[in-house]
Design an enzyme around this catalytic site. Structure first.
Site, PDB file in Angstrom:
ATOM      1  N   GLY A 173      45.614  26.656  56.665  1.00  0.00           N
ATOM      2  CA  GLY A 173      46.122  25.554  55.844  1.00  0.00           C
ATOM      3  C   GLY A 173      46.112  24.219  56.565  1.00  0.00           C
ATOM      4  O   GLY A 173      46.882  23.323  56.237  1.00  0.00           O
ATOM      5  N   GLY A 174      45.219  24.076  57.560  1.00  0.00           N
ATOM      6  CA  GLY A 174      45.091  22.789  58.237  1.00  0.00           C
ATOM      7  C   GLY A 174      46.208  22.495  59.233  1.00  0.00           C
ATOM      8  O   GLY A 174      46.229  21.427  59.835  1.00  0.00           O
ATOM      9  N   HIS A 184      31.360  21.914  53.416  1.00  0.00           N
ATOM     10  CA  HIS A 184      31.932  23.240  53.612  1.00  0.00           C
ATOM     11  C   HIS A 184      31.131  24.198  52.735  1.00  0.00           C
ATOM     12  O   HIS A 184      31.181  24.114  51.510  1.00  0.00           O
ATOM     13  CB  HIS A 184      33.415  23.217  53.209  1.00  0.00           C
ATOM     14  N   ARG A 212      39.689  38.563  52.517  1.00  0.00           N
ATOM     15  CA  ARG A 212      40.321  38.859  51.220  1.00  0.00           C
ATOM     16  C   ARG A 212      39.428  38.287  50.126  1.00  0.00           C
ATOM     17  O   ARG A 212      38.433  37.619  50.416  1.00  0.00           O
ATOM     18  CB  ARG A 212      41.676  38.165  51.152  1.00  0.00           C
ATOM     19  N   HIS A 240      42.085  19.089  53.540  1.00  0.00           N
ATOM     20  CA  HIS A 240      41.538  20.411  53.894  1.00  0.00           C
ATOM     21  C   HIS A 240      41.831  21.470  52.841  1.00  0.00           C
ATOM     22  O   HIS A 240      41.709  22.661  53.105  1.00  0.00           O
ATOM     23  CB  HIS A 240      42.043  20.883  55.269  1.00  0.00           C
ATOM     24  N   LYS A 275      41.346  32.642  65.473  1.00  0.00           N
ATOM     25  CA  LYS A 275      40.107  31.859  65.510  1.00  0.00           C
ATOM     26  C   LYS A 275      39.404  32.034  66.858  1.00  0.00           C
ATOM     27  O   LYS A 275      38.178  32.045  66.925  1.00  0.00           O
ATOM     28  CB  LYS A 275      40.411  30.386  65.249  1.00  0.00           C
ATOM     29  N   LYS A 307      42.431  22.782  67.562  1.00  0.00           N
ATOM     30  CA  LYS A 307      42.873  23.692  66.497  1.00  0.00           C
ATOM     31  C   LYS A 307      43.776  24.778  67.054  1.00  0.00           C
ATOM     32  O   LYS A 307      43.585  25.211  68.194  1.00  0.00           O
ATOM     33  CB  LYS A 307      41.674  24.428  65.885  1.00  0.00           C
ATOM     34  N   GLU A 340      33.106  31.367  56.420  1.00  0.00           N
ATOM     35  CA  GLU A 340      33.061  29.919  56.185  1.00  0.00           C
ATOM     36  C   GLU A 340      32.255  29.204  57.267  1.00  0.00           C
ATOM     37  O   GLU A 340      32.428  29.482  58.456  1.00  0.00           O
ATOM     38  CB  GLU A 340      34.484  29.341  56.152  1.00  0.00           C
TER      39      GLU A 340
HETATM   40  P1  ADP Z   1      42.372  26.403  58.227  1.00  0.00           P
HETATM   41  O1  ADP Z   1      42.307  27.838  58.680  1.00  0.00           O
HETATM   42  O2  ADP Z   1      43.615  25.696  58.721  1.00  0.00           O
HETATM   43  O3  ADP Z   1      42.103  26.229  56.771  1.00  0.00           O
HETATM   44  P2  ADP Z   1      39.583  25.833  58.943  1.00  0.00           P
HETATM   45  O4  ADP Z   1      39.100  26.094  60.325  1.00  0.00           O
HETATM   46  O5  ADP Z   1      39.193  26.797  57.870  1.00  0.00           O
HETATM   47  O6  ADP Z   1      41.186  25.648  59.016  1.00  0.00           O
HETATM   48  O7  ADP Z   1      39.137  24.389  58.492  1.00  0.00           O
HETATM   49  C1  ADP Z   1      39.547  23.813  57.279  1.00  0.00           C
HETATM   50  C2  ADP Z   1      38.734  22.560  56.963  1.00  0.00           C
HETATM   51  O8  ADP Z   1      38.852  21.609  58.048  1.00  0.00           O
HETATM   52  C3  ADP Z   1      37.243  22.774  56.815  1.00  0.00           C
HETATM   53  O9  ADP Z   1      36.873  23.168  55.503  1.00  0.00           O
HETATM   54  C4  ADP Z   1      36.696  21.390  57.153  1.00  0.00           C
HETATM   55  O10 ADP Z   1      36.833  20.519  56.050  1.00  0.00           O
HETATM   56  C5  ADP Z   1      37.622  20.933  58.263  1.00  0.00           C
HETATM   57  N1  ADP Z   1      37.102  21.276  59.611  1.00  0.00           N
HETATM   58  C6  ADP Z   1      37.338  22.415  60.317  1.00  0.00           C
HETATM   59  N2  ADP Z   1      36.683  22.401  61.503  1.00  0.00           N
HETATM   60  C7  ADP Z   1      36.015  21.236  61.584  1.00  0.00           C
HETATM   61  C8  ADP Z   1      35.160  20.613  62.575  1.00  0.00           C
HETATM   62  N3  ADP Z   1      34.876  21.202  63.732  1.00  0.00           N
HETATM   63  N4  ADP Z   1      34.645  19.399  62.290  1.00  0.00           N
HETATM   64  C9  ADP Z   1      34.942  18.756  61.119  1.00  0.00           C
HETATM   65  N5  ADP Z   1      35.734  19.280  60.161  1.00  0.00           N
HETATM   66  C10 ADP Z   1      36.277  20.503  60.377  1.00  0.00           C
END
Ligand code: ADP
Length: 667
Positions: free
Chosen positions: A164-165, A208, A291, A235, A116, A158, A275
């Site tokens: 996967g959150g 999202h 993917r 998530h 990321k 993060k 995304e």
């Molecule tokens: P992962 O790779 O663990 O799935 P992501 O970065 O894709 O994590 O984020 C997954 C979900 O978390 C997003 O779809 C959103 O719902 C929430 N999210 C991520 N970043 C943010 C943020 N900066 N503010 C609020 N919600 C967030």
């Protein structure tokens, strides 16, 4: 184009890829673990190769074994599906080294987007809007805390390598910060072997929205519009749709351009998803998935294109089939993910056999992507998804209506499912009205996951009528088989000699016992249900096995599935479980400790310690089960004899399955 490809996956996505291969005349090779020897994807493929034991890390995650399978089968390319090896740069590199085409992006693009931190640096340079935040190399706690203070609370900590959150922490105040950074780092190190963190502004109530991009090896990059995946639980996406509701065309165009810019910045090839979080008219890059995405069918429905076909064409070196200006966008599509999980038990996976499985009929408006058939098992080893239900119509309200109707038609018996939860979402007035944000499910949890309710009167009525019809059918069967078919003892209506002959049927419904009294009448039955006045009823069994029932003038169709005394009534899209409380059966069970030893929860048999015929004493261990990562020992309930053993080590058992039969010794 390739003559033959190997699909390094299982379940619905493997079946999905095979379907396109078949349509294109490309031979397909499936791979399978011990648990999947008779799985649907294996049956569908032209060839199949065994790759190891059930656990994914010993089979579907074994890149070396899968490449060896590709070599043996003579496959020219590997489609990784999603999950498993799909975003594994080392596997993509190994494919390249082995001279097999990896149907996905080039290795450097997978690597760049797998981090990321790295991807945000690239996106920033490419002019793609980011969530305000810190993604610097300086990783000391002091530097991260100073960055968080500068961004302003609330912030999201993060893991750079996350997915996967995992490794994500919302921090609402300065006082929580140091501890959140330390614990996110620990989780990132233990889950991903990489403790690098980033900090983002926590966007309040975002949506999202993601862009489907596609690129070929000739420098062409296009997007195929967006998908809104805001309906999430922890998530994880639950229902997705395309296009995103209420998105202004100018914003849609800018998002599409940003997605294309993101793909160009990493030299992307193939299918990818960029995304974004969308909030108050602005959108911010969060990550790119390199993917095919689970929810790709909604894009296929609104564009009328097959994205797997595009993947194969691009991987074979062809140009993208369409230019940006020619990519259609028509109508509206939804996808709902039907899972074997129990919303009433905090969505715990529900393991078991799909005794009865009837998807709705497919057509121009309804598509079912599945990897299981009736009789298949949902096992502890893999994702418990049963199917993706995809619908399409001219506009959003019509498509949502289709989704509700198709969900109501889906019949699943044998495992608990989230069908009623999906139906509650699809029927929620706020979701019908407008787009929702990612916190919607959490805020409305109480309405969406109703507490266990007693079976309504109509369900008890259907269960009673089905029971009566079965008695009737059995009696007719006996009569037909008997030497004197006209004997009064064989008459199906033999009970009807008195004016008011009746049957009392008792059903166990959770904690309560519900009694239905069935009075026989010349033109049907009169039912005394637990509440309300007596009801006039009629019932016919259709050739399909379904029941047509009329209760007090209301006609309805129902399906009733029986496994012994267990009855599942499928009515109006919901499944109700009852047990026929048969007095004779109850007496037999209570008799002198004789009876059934059943599984306390779904699990796997670890070992069987006795054989049929074994004479044992009270408390002797008979069988060991593993469920939810814990072992449970089944012991003899008395001194006595094991009369039958119904399972062997390694077998999956569903909740309440009879494990052993036991007969207690005379006192
Ligand atoms: P992962 O790779 O663990 O799935 P992501 O970065 O894709 O994590 O984020 C997954 C979900 O978390 C997003 O779809 C959103 O719902 C929430 N999210 C991520 N970043 C943010 C943020 N900066 N503010 C609020 N919600 C967030």
């Amino acid at each position: 184009m390739f003559d033959k490809i190997l699909i390094a996956n299982r379940g619905e996505i493997a079946c999905r890829v095979i379907r396109t291969c078949r349509r294109m005349g490309v031979r397909s090779v499936a791979v399978f673990s011990d648990a999947d020897a008779s799985a649907m994807h294996v049956a569908m493929a032209d060839e199949a190769i065994h790759i190891g034991p059930a656990p994914a890390r010993e089979s579907y995650l074994r890149g070396d074994v899968i490449l060896e399978a590709a070599r043996r089968a003579g496959a020219q390319a590997v489609h990784p599906g999603y999950g498993f090896l799909s975003e594994n740069a080392a596997f993509a590199r190994a494919c390249e080294a082995a001279g097999v085409v990896f149907i996905g992006p080039p290795v450097p693009a997978i690597e760049a987007m797998g981090s990321k931190v790295e991807s945000k640096r690239l996106m920033e340079a490419a002019g793609v809007p980011l969530v305000p935040g810190y993604h610097g190399a300086e990783q000391s706690s002091e530097a991260l805390c100073a960055a968080a203070r500068k961004i302003g609370f609330p912030v999201l900590v993060k893991a750079s390598a996350g997915g996967g959150g995992k490794g994500m922490r919302v921090v609402r105040a300065e006082s929580e910060l140091a501890e959140a950074v330390a614990s996110a780092r620990r989780e990132a190190e233990s889950s991903f072997g990489d403790g690098m963190l980033l900090i983002e502004k926590y966007v309040d109530q975002p949506r999202h929205v993601e862009i489907q991009v596609f690129a070929d090896r000739h420098g062409n990059v296009v997007h195929l519009w967006e998908r809104d995946c805001s309906l999430q639980r922890r998530h994880q996406k639950v229902i997705e749709e395309a296009p995103a509701p209420g998105l202004e065309d100018s914003v849609r165009a800018r998002m599409g351009e940003a997605g294309v810019a993101a793909a160009r910045a990493v030299g992307y090839v193939g299918a990818g998803t960029v995304e974004f979080l969308y909030s108050a008219g602005g959108f911010y890059f969060i990550e790119m998935n390199t993917r095919l995405q689970v929810e790709h069918p909604v894009t296929e429905m609104i564009t009328g294109r097959d994205l797997v076909e595009w993947q194969l064409r691009v991987a074979a070196g062809e140009r993208l089939p369409l230019a940006q200006a020619d990519i259609p966008r028509r109508g509206h599509a939804f996808e709902a993910r039907l899972y074997a999980e129990d919303p009433a038990r905090d969505f715990m996976p529900s393991i078991g056999t799909l005794h009865h499985l009837r998807p709705p009929a497919e057509g121009p408006h309804v598509r079912v992507d599945t990897g299981v058939r009736e009789g298949d098992a949902v096992s502890i080893h893999y994702d418990p998804m049963i199917a993706k239900l995809i619908v399409w119509d001219e506009d959003r309200p019509a498509a949502l209506r289709r989704l509700r109707a198709a969900l109501a038609e889906y019949e699943v018996v044998g495992v608990a499912t989230n069908a009623a939860f999906l139906a509650a979402l699809a029927g929620h007035p706020d979701f019908a009205k407008d787009a929702v944000d990612t916190g919607f499910i959490e805020r409305h949890r109480a309405e969406l996951v109703p507490a266990n309710q007693p079976a309504p009167a109509a369900v008890l009525g259907v269960a009673a009528l089905d029971t009566i019809l079965r008695l009737d059918e059995q009696a007719r069967g006996r009569a037909a088989a008997s030497s004197d078919p006209y004997s009064p003892w064989n008459a199906a209506d033999g009970w009807r000699m008195n004016d008011d002959n009746h049957n009392d049927l008792m059903f166990r419904d959770g904690e309560r016992i519900a009694t239905v009294v069935v009075h026989w009448r010349r033109d049907g039955w009169m039912l005394d249900l637990p509440d309300g006045p007596p009801v006039m009823a009629r019932a016919v069994r259709e050739p399909s096995g379904r029941l047509t029932v009329e209760l007090d003038g209301m006609r309805m169709a129902a399906t009733v599935v029986r496994q012994g005394f267990e009855i599942t009534v499928l009515l109006d899209g919901r499944a109700w479980k009852l047990t026929l409380d048969d007095p004779a059966a109850r007496a037999a069970e209570q008799g002198a400790g004789t009876g059934r030893l059943t599984a306390p929860m779904p699990g796997r048999v670890v070992s069987v310690l006795v054989e049929a015929g074994a004479v044992v004493t009270l408390g002797t261990p008979l069988m060991v089960l593993e469920a939810m990562k814990m072992e449970h020992t089944i012991r003899a309930p008395a001194d006595g004899t094991v009369t039958a053993v119904h399972f062997a080590a390694g077998d999956q058992v569903s909740e309440a399955a009879e494990l052993l039969a036991f007969e207690a010794a005379e006192a």
